[in-house]
Design an enzyme around this catalytic site. Structure first.
Site, PDB file in Angstrom:
ATOM      1  N   ASP A 197      -2.306  11.703  20.894  1.00  0.00           N
ATOM      2  CA  ASP A 197      -3.856  11.265  20.611  1.00  0.00           C
ATOM      3  C   ASP A 197      -4.121   9.633  20.853  1.00  0.00           C
ATOM      4  OD1 ASP A 197      -6.172  10.751  19.361  1.00  0.00           O
ATOM      5  OD2 ASP A 197      -6.038  12.371  18.131  1.00  0.00           O
TER       6      ASP A 197
ATOM      7  N   CYS B  19      -9.850   4.724 -12.759  1.00  0.00           N
ATOM      8  CA  CYS B  19      -8.739   5.024 -13.404  1.00  0.00           C
ATOM      9  C   CYS B  19      -7.902   3.828 -13.430  1.00  0.00           C
ATOM     10  CB  CYS B  19      -8.155   6.144 -12.742  1.00  0.00           C
ATOM     11  SG  CYS B  19      -6.872   5.945 -11.535  1.00  0.00           S
TER      12      CYS B  19
ATOM     13  N   CYS C  69      -9.111   6.007  -4.193  1.00  0.00           N
ATOM     14  CA  CYS C  69      -7.752   6.257  -5.141  1.00  0.00           C
ATOM     15  C   CYS C  69      -7.168   7.597  -5.075  1.00  0.00           C
ATOM     16  CB  CYS C  69      -8.308   5.874  -6.352  1.00  0.00           C
ATOM     17  SG  CYS C  69      -6.993   6.359  -7.710  1.00  0.00           S
TER      18      CYS C  69
ATOM     19  N   CYS D 192      -8.426   0.337  -8.896  1.00  0.00           N
ATOM     20  CA  CYS D 192      -9.369   1.646  -8.767  1.00  0.00           C
ATOM     21  C   CYS D 192     -10.372   1.369  -9.739  1.00  0.00           C
ATOM     22  CB  CYS D 192      -8.464   2.814  -9.168  1.00  0.00           C
ATOM     23  SG  CYS D 192      -9.465   4.422  -9.332  1.00  0.00           S
TER      24      CYS D 192
ATOM     25  N   CYS E 257      -7.744   9.531  -8.492  1.00  0.00           N
ATOM     26  CA  CYS E 257      -9.125  10.118  -9.051  1.00  0.00           C
ATOM     27  C   CYS E 257     -10.174  10.332  -8.015  1.00  0.00           C
ATOM     28  CB  CYS E 257      -9.402   9.243 -10.217  1.00  0.00           C
ATOM     29  SG  CYS E 257     -10.204   7.623  -9.611  1.00  0.00           S
TER      30      CYS E 257
HETATM   31 ZN   LIG Z   1      -8.379   5.839  -9.539  1.00  0.00          ZN
END
Ligand SMILES: [Zn+2]
Length: 415
Positions: A339, A223, A204, A220, A207
């Site tokens: 790359d 949160c 997330c 999530c 959070c």
């Molecule tokens: Zn979250």
């Protein structure tokens, strides 16, 4: 327009035309560069008085811009940067070249979204997706999402049309105050275009907790961030609009990803008042986008070109490609990113069971990757060798940026 802007615009058009005449591409970068040297506010002057849509994201923006321009075209003339010159020089050049138009639909490199929002004050901005790209120079995905969010907070009146399936996009499009109240922000229209690639959004951005997924949904675990309810959804071979009406979409472009791009185009056009019933037939008129998806017949082989430049777009390309001999071509020149370690982020297993050929400057990087993945392959030096080594019928070509341009140039020479 002020006199200085008029002069700058005129010089910009002339420079672009000279560059085209000299066979140096479409001239939009040099034209825009010179125009902006003469008047640093030229983009803002050219944008003034137009209703503008910006289209940004890691993948699909050129195609979505093209489809959106077709859809908005229901209302009147649309200026657009159709050749993929997606930085302010390209926008300046596209608007100068188009002259006065009521509408503009502009593809924007994700790193320049804040700057172009500032200069053009668009009516609507479409946010498609964010995933890893050009590892040696692009920003980390979470940093990119942070930049987008900061830019949108500075422009609260812009309408946002955003992909509900990408947690990074949802987080970027949702202003912090609204997010903490768990209120859906009224200014965002959500579409669901699907997301095959999940490896840049397991954590997330708000959070740091893990993100869980089940079928279409994601949320999530720490949160309130979760998938918003989309108003525009791909269903079967069509698109459902916010009123719940289903519209059949017949595209010449392959793959479910392009149905998602069509849904996005219809959602953006609706922000200008275009009804999906009026726009949908125009989407079917788009046959190829800057050579992408183009089909060319050569020596009895029907060659189709697919551009794939980062892991997420390779997954989509495998979905678009028919079960047919497939040529993969990889370069690592400046526009590609230097790359190639991202090849290890792609699962090449979907190619098992078909004839696979490889070419390009970095074909041996691809060879190592395919060997690890247990996909048999054959190395060819040139595109012509590839054509000679497959039976008559379809040949799918999946190439990254300059490898794609090389093959296109060779096909153009012959055809
Ligand atoms: Zn979250």
């Amino acid at each position: 327009m002020p006199l200085r802007a008029k002069v700058a615009s005129s010089v910009s058009r002339t420079a672009a035309a000279l560059s085209r005449a000299a066979g140096r591409g479409d001239g939009s970068v040099i034209g825009g560069w010179i125009g902006l040297k003469i008047d640093p506010d030229l983009l803002a002057h050219l944008a003034a008085g137009r209703a503008i849509a910006l289209v940004s994201g890691t993948n699909g923006k050129t195609t979505t811009t093209r489809l959106t321009a077709a859809a908005v075209g229901v209302l009147g003339r649309v200026a657009t940067n159709s050749f993929g010159a997606n930085m302010p020089t390209g926008h300046t050049s596209a608007l100068a070249k188009a002259g006065t138009t009521p509408y503009a639909v502009l593809e924007v490199d994700e790193h320049y979204l804040a700057q172009v929002l500032e200069a053009t004050e668009p009516h609507v901005v479409a946010l498609l997706n964010l995933s890893r790209d050009q590892l040696d120079r692009a920003k980390e995905v979470a940093m990119m999402a942070q930049l987008w969010r900061a830019a949108l907070v500075r422009h609260p009146s812009v309408r946002v049309v955003a992909n509900a399936d990408d947690p990074m996009v949802v987080w970027a499009a949702t202003p912090p105050a609204l997010r903490s109240n768990q209120v859906e922000p009224p200014a965002v229209t959500w579409f669901s275009a699907g997301q095959r690639w999940h490896d840049d959004s397991w954590v997330c951005p708000e959070c740091g907790s893990p993100i869980e997924r089940m079928s279409d949904q994601w949320w999530c675990t720490g949160c309130p961030l979760r998938r918003p309810e989309p108003q525009w959804v791909v269903e079967d071979d069509g698109v459902v609009d916010p009123a719940g009406d289903w519209h059949k979409v017949v595209l010449q472009l392959p793959g479910r990803v392009n149905l998602g791009n069509a849904a996005t185009a219809l959602a953006v056009a609706a922000e200008f008042g275009v009804r999906p019933t009026d726009a949908v037939s125009r989407l079917g008129g788009v046959a190829s986008v800057a050579g992408r998806y183009a089909q060319v017949v050569r020596d009895g082989r029907t060659v189709r070109l697919l551009l794939a430049k980062n892991p997420a777009s390779w997954l989509e390309a495998f979905d678009m490609a028919d079960m047919a001999p497939t040529l993969l071509s990889i370069n690592a020149r400046d526009p590609d990113g230097l790359d190639t370690s991202w090849l290890f982020d792609v699962d090449f297993a979907p190619l098992r069971g078909r004839q696979v050929l490889i070419t390009g400057d970095r074909a041996y990087d691809l060879a190592v990757r395919l060997d690890v993945n247990g996909v048999p392959f054959q190395h060819v030096r040139t595109f012509a060798d590839a054509v000679a080594n497959v039976p008559p019928g379809r040949l799918e070509v999946i190439a990254n940026y300059t490898a794609f341009q090389d093959i296109r140039a060779e096909l153009d020479r012959v055809n």
